[in-house]
Design a protein around this motif. Structure first.
Motif, PDB file in Angstrom:
ATOM      1  N   LEU A  35       1.034  -1.354  -0.158  1.00  0.00           N
ATOM      2  CA  LEU A  35       0.020   0.181   0.179  1.00  0.00           C
ATOM      3  C   LEU A  35       1.403   1.448  -0.256  1.00  0.00           C
ATOM      4  CD1 LEU A  35      -3.159  -0.998   1.979  1.00  0.00           C
ATOM      5  CD2 LEU A  35      -2.916  -0.239   0.098  1.00  0.00           C
ATOM      6  N   ARG A  36       1.907   1.258   0.813  1.00  0.00           N
ATOM      7  CA  ARG A  36       2.670   2.690   1.214  1.00  0.00           C
ATOM      8  C   ARG A  36       3.875   2.444  -0.798  1.00  0.00           C
ATOM      9  NH1 ARG A  36       4.516   1.785   6.150  1.00  0.00           N
ATOM     10  NH2 ARG A  36       5.986  -0.053   4.745  1.00  0.00           N
ATOM     11  N   ASP A  39       0.969   4.229  -2.983  1.00  0.00           N
ATOM     12  CA  ASP A  39       0.392   5.427  -2.543  1.00  0.00           C
ATOM     13  C   ASP A  39       1.811   7.129  -3.250  1.00  0.00           C
ATOM     14  OD1 ASP A  39      -0.795   7.434  -0.865  1.00  0.00           O
ATOM     15  OD2 ASP A  39       1.044   7.323   0.491  1.00  0.00           O
ATOM     16  N   LYS A  43       1.841   9.211  -6.052  1.00  0.00           N
ATOM     17  CA  LYS A  43       1.756  10.644  -5.749  1.00  0.00           C
ATOM     18  C   LYS A  43       2.695  11.422  -7.060  1.00  0.00           C
ATOM     19  CE  LYS A  43       1.513  11.379  -0.768  1.00  0.00           C
ATOM     20  NZ  LYS A  43       2.265  10.441   0.095  1.00  0.00           N
ATOM     21  N   LYS A  70      -8.639   2.901   1.020  1.00  0.00           N
ATOM     22  CA  LYS A  70      -7.274   3.220   1.889  1.00  0.00           C
ATOM     23  C   LYS A  70      -7.219   4.503   1.491  1.00  0.00           C
ATOM     24  CE  LYS A  70      -7.049  -1.029   4.125  1.00  0.00           C
ATOM     25  NZ  LYS A  70      -6.553  -1.877   4.921  1.00  0.00           N
ATOM     26  N   LEU A  71      -6.767   4.341   0.504  1.00  0.00           N
ATOM     27  CA  LEU A  71      -5.937   5.820  -0.959  1.00  0.00           C
ATOM     28  C   LEU A  71      -6.500   6.969  -1.261  1.00  0.00           C
ATOM     29  CD1 LEU A  71      -2.659   3.713  -2.204  1.00  0.00           C
ATOM     30  CD2 LEU A  71      -3.052   4.351   0.203  1.00  0.00           C
ATOM     31  N   ARG A  87      -5.409   9.274  -9.246  1.00  0.00           N
ATOM     32  CA  ARG A  87      -5.278   9.733  -8.039  1.00  0.00           C
ATOM     33  C   ARG A  87      -5.087  11.384  -8.122  1.00  0.00           C
ATOM     34  NH1 ARG A  87      -2.984   8.471  -2.141  1.00  0.00           N
ATOM     35  NH2 ARG A  87      -0.851   9.095  -3.122  1.00  0.00           N
TER      36      ARG A  87
END
Length: 98
Positions: A35-36, A39, A43, A70-71, A87
């Protein structure tokens, strides 16, 4: 979770077609470390492709929903073992149609 209209989703799907997967989800599934990574990639790129190893289609759908929840991202595409997620960045690089 981000809401996009069909025109925006279609536009992003087209852009995602040429992407290479930047994150791989292996046998351990959706860990905090994965997940990190997702993310960080969101970004940096806004629109990313993820490759999921494993044959369980339901599990891949569940992963896509969990990642987006979650993100705070939008699911763009799920075909086979590929997931495409979007995103927007604070200063968006991708211009979306209205």
């Amino acid at each position: 979770m981000i809401k996009l209209n069909s025109k925006q989703t279609s536009h992003l799907r087209g852009l995602g077609h040429n992407l290479n997967p930047v994150v791989m989800i292996g046998n351990n599934g959706l860990t905090e470390q994965v997940l990190r990574e997702i993310d960080i990639s969101l970004k940096a790129h806004e629109l990313i492709k993820i490759k999921v190893f494993g044959d369980d289609r339901e599990q891949r759908i569940q992963m896509l929903e969990e990642i987006c929840a979650k993100l705070d991202a939008a699911p763009i595409h799920h075909i086979g073992k590929q997931l495409v997620i979007y995103r927007p960045a604070e200063t968006p690089k991708i211009l979306l149609p209205k």
